[in-house]
Design a protein around this motif. Structure first.
Motif, PDB file in Angstrom:
ATOM      1  N   MET A 114      11.690  91.928 -39.665  1.00 52.01           N
ATOM      2  CA  MET A 114      13.023  91.413 -39.348  1.00 52.01           C
ATOM      3  C   MET A 114      13.255  91.398 -37.836  1.00 52.01           C
ATOM      4  O   MET A 114      13.843  90.454 -37.293  1.00 52.01           O
ATOM      5  N   GLU A 115      12.752  92.413 -37.157  1.00 52.87           N
ATOM      6  CA  GLU A 115      12.844  92.445 -35.692  1.00 52.87           C
ATOM      7  C   GLU A 115      12.049  91.296 -35.081  1.00 52.87           C
ATOM      8  O   GLU A 115      12.495  90.639 -34.139  1.00 52.87           O
ATOM      9  N   ALA A 116      10.842  91.062 -35.641  1.00 53.44           N
ATOM     10  CA  ALA A 116       9.995  89.980 -35.134  1.00 53.44           C
ATOM     11  C   ALA A 116      10.674  88.625 -35.315  1.00 53.44           C
ATOM     12  O   ALA A 116      10.606  87.755 -34.436  1.00 53.44           O
ATOM     13  N   SER A 117      11.331  88.424 -36.456  1.00 57.83           N
ATOM     14  CA  SER A 117      12.033  87.172 -36.713  1.00 57.83           C
ATOM     15  C   SER A 117      13.149  86.960 -35.700  1.00 57.83           C
ATOM     16  O   SER A 117      13.306  85.863 -35.141  1.00 57.83           O
ATOM     17  N   ALA A 118      13.942  88.013 -35.464  1.00 60.45           N
ATOM     18  CA  ALA A 118      15.057  87.907 -34.519  1.00 60.45           C
ATOM     19  C   ALA A 118      14.558  87.603 -33.109  1.00 60.45           C
ATOM     20  O   ALA A 118      15.124  86.772 -32.397  1.00 60.45           O
ATOM     21  N   LYS A 119      13.479  88.271 -32.700  1.00 61.07           N
ATOM     22  CA  LYS A 119      12.936  88.071 -31.349  1.00 61.07           C
ATOM     23  C   LYS A 119      12.338  86.668 -31.193  1.00 61.07           C
ATOM     24  O   LYS A 119      12.439  86.053 -30.128  1.00 61.07           O
ATOM     25  N   MET A 151      22.040  92.890 -33.665  1.00 62.71           N
ATOM     26  CA  MET A 151      21.610  94.242 -33.303  1.00 62.71           C
ATOM     27  C   MET A 151      20.361  94.234 -32.432  1.00 62.71           C
ATOM     28  O   MET A 151      20.240  95.023 -31.499  1.00 62.71           O
ATOM     29  N   VAL A 152      19.423  93.331 -32.708  1.00 63.68           N
ATOM     30  CA  VAL A 152      18.204  93.243 -31.890  1.00 63.68           C
ATOM     31  C   VAL A 152      18.503  92.622 -30.530  1.00 63.68           C
ATOM     32  O   VAL A 152      17.970  93.053 -29.507  1.00 63.68           O
ATOM     33  N   TRP A 153      19.365  91.607 -30.504  1.00 63.24           N
ATOM     34  CA  TRP A 153      19.710  90.957 -29.230  1.00 63.24           C
ATOM     35  C   TRP A 153      20.738  91.759 -28.436  1.00 63.24           C
ATOM     36  O   TRP A 153      21.015  91.431 -27.293  1.00 63.24           O
ATOM     37  N   ASP A 154      21.304  92.805 -29.095  1.00 62.12           N
ATOM     38  CA  ASP A 154      22.362  93.602 -28.478  1.00 62.12           C
ATOM     39  C   ASP A 154      23.530  92.690 -28.090  1.00 62.12           C
ATOM     40  O   ASP A 154      24.049  92.735 -26.973  1.00 62.12           O
ATOM     41  N   ALA A 155      23.923  91.853 -29.043  1.00 61.97           N
ATOM     42  CA  ALA A 155      24.952  90.836 -28.800  1.00 61.97           C
ATOM     43  C   ALA A 155      26.138  91.052 -29.734  1.00 61.97           C
ATOM     44  O   ALA A 155      25.988  91.577 -30.842  1.00 61.97           O
ATOM     45  N   PRO A 156      27.338  90.645 -29.339  1.00 66.18           N
ATOM     46  CA  PRO A 156      28.518  90.784 -30.206  1.00 66.18           C
ATOM     47  C   PRO A 156      28.495  89.763 -31.332  1.00 66.18           C
ATOM     48  O   PRO A 156      28.065  88.626 -31.157  1.00 66.18           O
ATOM     49  N   ILE A 157      28.963  90.195 -32.499  1.00 69.08           N
ATOM     50  CA  ILE A 157      28.989  89.295 -33.650  1.00 69.08           C
ATOM     51  C   ILE A 157      30.320  89.454 -34.386  1.00 69.08           C
ATOM     52  O   ILE A 157      30.848  90.555 -34.513  1.00 69.08           O
TER      53      ILE A 157
END
Length: 356
Positions: free
Chosen positions: A66-71, A104-110
């Motif tokens: 899931m981290e790999a997909s987000a990145k 959460m991976v991008w450390d971005a607001p959602i």
């Protein structure tokens, strides 16, 4: 910094996720529970497939996938930390869950809103996202409402998945200047592994995400190997035209192919060809092309319409229109009306259920 917002509530630290009030909507409970598990270091997550192309099944996804997909998505779009996200899909399914992972991976607001048919209607102009994932129905409804259309036009990146886009919807997206991409992926690949910029062309050109390897088997069916799908190569039933480097045109599902008198027909391609003809006679009517057993042909092409009935003169008009756009092998030998098409739990058309 990562923040999950729902109306006037903001959740940021793991302990913020623990107390979920009983009057919170189910979708918010699902989102909070997942984010809490993720923030506390959970490494594996059970996820059910949608069932649109087969029997729904439970798959185990690793955090690293899931981290790999987000990145990879971040790399494709070159997204920074200041990017604002919107989750308007059910977090019980992989598409909604991956919006939370990206934040959460991008450390971005959602911000999260209910997975309604017109999710942008809940937002003010000053709280619009930069990046959002939607399904075709949500995009269609947003385009038809002036207030939602204005908001959609201001979003920098819109990814659309869950089902192929109709030609009519693609044309509207381009006409209104929406920066949108069609996704290609499945639960097993942890959301999308390829994206195609939406144009008015009948066939979209998909480009893979960074780190994704693709190829085809002897039937020109796509295989995928990627960090997001795990160590094993995944063989799909999606027939493609492979175009270097790492691009392809999707033709259709092998398990949906109709063999009529020895001629192989992709129903998805036939649907693209006849969309204008069907909609001209039956506006806003859902339809799909499938098959029935036939003694002489093996399988015969059948057109299904989602409506209660059809008049004899309408049948004749439609048949004449279809003769103009289809070869004799592609033309439906029968037209069947159904009051309601079978759907999966998350609203996708269930072709296999229809055949059964």
């Amino acid at each position: 910094m990562f923040q999950l917002k729902y109306r006037q509530h903001t959740f940021q630290k793991p302990e913020d996720f623990i107390q979920v009030q009983s009057d919170n909507p189910d979708f918010l409970k699902e989102a909070l529970a997942f984010c809490h598990a993720w923030k506390n270091g959970e490494t594996q997550f059970h996820q059910q497939t949608s069932g649109s192309t087969g029997v729904p099944k439970n798959v185990l996804l690793d955090r690293s996938q899931m981290e790999a997909s987000a990145k990879a998505t971040q790399g494709f779009f070159k997204i920074g930390k200041d990017t604002k996200l919107l989750c308007c899909l059910n977090p019980a399914y992989i598409a909604g869950k991956m919006m939370l992972v990206r934040a959460m991976v991008w450390d971005a607001p959602i911000q999260i809103v209910a997975a309604s048919s017109d999710p942008l209607s809940e937002l003010n102009l000053d709280e619009l996202p930069d990046f959002v994932a939607m399904v075709p129905l949500q995009v269609k409804n947003s385009l038809e409402k002036p207030e939602s259309l204005e908001k959609l036009q201001k979003i920098k990146q819109v990814i659309i998945g869950g089902a192929p886009l109709s030609q009519k919807l693609k044309s509207k997206i381009v006409k209104h200047g929406i920066a949108a991409w069609q996704t290609f992926g499945m639960t097993e690949t942890v959301s999308h592994v390829a994206l195609a910029r939406i144009t008015t062309e009948p066939e979209l050109l998909y480009s893979t995400l960074p780190g994704v390897e693709i190829g085809t088997d002897s039937n020109n069916a796509l295989w995928i190997k990627s960090p997001m799908s795990g160590p094993q190569k995944i063989q799909t039933n999606d027939q493609i035209e492979l175009l270097p480097p790492n691009q392809f045109i999707w033709k259709g599902r092998l398990d949906f192919v109709i063999n009529s008198g020895g001629v192989k027909i992709h129903p998805e391609q036939v649907e693209n060809k006849i969309e204008d003809s069907v909609q001209a006679i039956f506006p806003d009517t859902r339809f799909l092309v499938s098959s029935k057993k036939d003694e002489s042909l093996g399988q015969k092409v059948v057109l299904f319409l989602e409506r209660n009935g059809i008049e004899a003169d309408q049948v004749e008009i439609l048949k004449k229109q279809l003769e103009l756009v289809l070869s004799r092998f592609e033309r439906p030998k029968e037209i069947i009306c159904l009051p309601k098409f079978p759907e999966t739990a998350n609203g996708k058309l269930a072709r296999k259920s229809l055949l059964e």
